[in-house]
Motif scaffolding. Structure first.
Motif, mmCIF file in Angstrom:
data_model
loop_
_atom_site.group_PDB
_atom_site.id
_atom_site.type_symbol
_atom_site.label_atom_id
_atom_site.label_comp_id
_atom_site.label_asym_id
_atom_site.label_seq_id
_atom_site.Cartn_x
_atom_site.Cartn_y
_atom_site.Cartn_z
ATOM 1 N N MET A 19 -66.853 8.038 117.862
ATOM 2 C CA MET A 19 -66.438 7.154 116.775
ATOM 3 C C MET A 19 -66.975 5.734 116.888
ATOM 4 N N ASN A 20 -66.742 5.098 118.050
ATOM 5 C CA ASN A 20 -67.030 3.663 118.102
ATOM 6 C C ASN A 20 -68.512 3.330 118.231
ATOM 7 N N HIS A 23 -68.277 2.858 114.026
ATOM 8 C CA HIS A 23 -67.282 2.053 113.310
ATOM 9 C C HIS A 23 -66.015 1.912 114.123
ATOM 10 N N ALA A 24 -65.065 1.182 113.575
ATOM 11 C CA ALA A 24 -63.682 1.051 114.067
ATOM 12 C C ALA A 24 -63.458 -0.137 114.996
ATOM 13 N N TYR A 25 -64.300 -0.328 116.005
ATOM 14 C CA TYR A 25 -64.046 -1.391 116.974
ATOM 15 C C TYR A 25 -65.019 -2.558 116.859
ATOM 16 N N TYR A 55 -66.140 8.771 110.284
ATOM 17 C CA TYR A 55 -66.738 7.819 111.221
ATOM 18 C C TYR A 55 -68.028 7.242 110.628
ATOM 19 N N ARG A 90 -59.209 4.805 102.293
ATOM 20 C CA ARG A 90 -59.006 6.055 103.009
ATOM 21 C C ARG A 90 -58.206 7.014 102.127
ATOM 22 N N ARG A 204 -57.455 2.810 123.972
ATOM 23 C CA ARG A 204 -58.293 2.003 123.081
ATOM 24 C C ARG A 204 -58.846 0.772 123.801
ATOM 25 N N ASP A 221 -62.308 -5.119 113.753
ATOM 26 C CA ASP A 221 -61.792 -4.209 114.781
ATOM 27 C C ASP A 221 -60.430 -3.674 114.346
ATOM 28 N N MET A 222 -60.309 -2.343 114.233
ATOM 29 C CA MET A 222 -59.074 -1.744 113.737
ATOM 30 C C MET A 222 -57.891 -1.954 114.687
ATOM 31 N N ARG A 223 -58.177 -2.294 115.940
ATOM 32 C CA ARG A 223 -57.071 -2.528 116.876
ATOM 33 C C ARG A 223 -56.228 -3.730 116.478
#
Length: 335
Positions: A19-20, A23-25, A55, A90, A204, A221-223
């Motif tokens: 994934m990362n 995307h995402a982070y 992703y 989403r 994560r 960053d989704m976190r």
């Protein structure tokens, strides 16, 4: 450490979550670096790769095809459907016709004739699980996928799905920091012969050393959306790491390796899939599959990272509502 089984296939016990890379982070990893990392994973014997339609809106699947598609016979490939993006938002769509269309699109992006393991990424409350799994069973019969997987689903849905067609793997978050699978699904998977794929097994990045500092995370960053990384909760969680550092030192490994080795002790059916963009971390993660923790270390980790020790819930309420995973009693109503 010996290989572990998914369906009829044996794979290295530590997989790679892709994934990362896309995307995402934060921003996507440059293609040449991402390609080098994927090839390095195969070179080191990591032969279980996990991607998904969402992703990078399909670009992660394309990256795998362009980087290691010529080595397709060297890895067990997992992807996911149901969770996607439409008009920038989403969406969940587990209707049978949508699942079949999504599979065809993934096969094209992955440039492969068959996906080894195809998951429902999330439950769709508007579609009976039986209908969705029926569509996946049709894809098995058509030779487009080999095995069916589920993600972020609780024991009730797993049993219902398994009654329609054998489920090969259940994927959900499991780490020292997230112990929820121990409520029901970890044991259920063992009972039914289902592989348990642990995503975010290094929290994560929280269980890295040094951990990722939320203050320095990229704006995208989704976190930043996760309560445990908030300015209010994160300092309390950092206090958990000191003990982990001491135990890792006793074992002679990194904190991340300690976290991965702990998961492997939790059952022969458990396969962690840490993600990374760095080749040094990739090597450490793969090597964690060779670490066997002494019982007294496992006991100390179990106690120190007891479920109630984490500060803040795993997900914010809106995101928690999109999954079917069990919660501890103390988490009910937690915000």
């Amino acid at each position: 450490m010996t290989d572990r089984k998914i369906g009829d296939t044996m794979v290295w016990p530590i997989g790679l979550g892709c994934m990362n890379l896309s995307h995402a982070y934060g921003p996507p990893t440059p293609p040449d670096e991402a390609s080098a990392l994927l090839n390095s994973a195969l070179d080191q014997g990591c032969n279980f790769l996990d991607t998904a339609t969402i992703y990078g809106a399909g670009t992660n699947e394309e990256l795998i095809a362009s980087s290691i598609g010529h080595r397709r016979n060297e890895y067990f490939l997992a992807s996911k459907c149901v969770l996607g993006v439409k008009n920038g938002k989403r969406v969940l769509d587990a209707r049978p016709e949508s699942i079949k269309a999504a599979c065809d699109a993934s096969l094209k992006r992955l440039n492969t004739d068959v996906i080894d393991l195809y998951y429902m990424h999330r439950p769709d409350p508007n579609v009976p699980i039986e209908d969705s799994v029926g569509a996946l069973a049709d894809l098995v019969d058509a030779g487009k996928i080999r095995f069916i997987g589920l993600s972020e689903m609780g024991a009730g849905l797993v049993r219902r799905a398994h009654a329609v067609h054998p489920i090969a793997a259940l994927q959900t978050e499991y780490s020292l920091w997230v112990r929820n699978p121990e409520i029901a699904v970890l044991e259920l998977c063992k009972e039914l012969g289902i592989a348990f794929v642990a995503f975010s097994p290094v929290g994560r990045g929280f269980l890295a050393d040094p951990p990722h500092d939320p203050a320095n995370m990229h704006d995208g960053d989704m976190r930043r959306l996760f309560p445990r990384f908030s300015a209010e909760n994160y300092p309390g969680n950092l206090a958990l790491l000191e003990k982990a550092r001491h135990l890792a030192s006793d074992v002679g490994c990194t904190v991340a390796q300690l976290a991965l080795a702990w998961l492997l002790v939790k059952g022969d059916h458990v396969l962690p899939i840490p993600g990374t963009t760095r080749t040094d971390h990739l090597k450490d993660n793969i090597e964690a599959g060779r670490i066997t923790l002494p019982a007294h270390i496992v006991e100390q980790l179990d106690a120190h990272f007891a479920p109630q020790s984490a500060v803040g819930p795993r997900y914010a309420p809106k995101m928690q509502a999109t999954v079917d995973t069990e919660q501890f009693d103390f988490e009910q109503g937690e915000a």
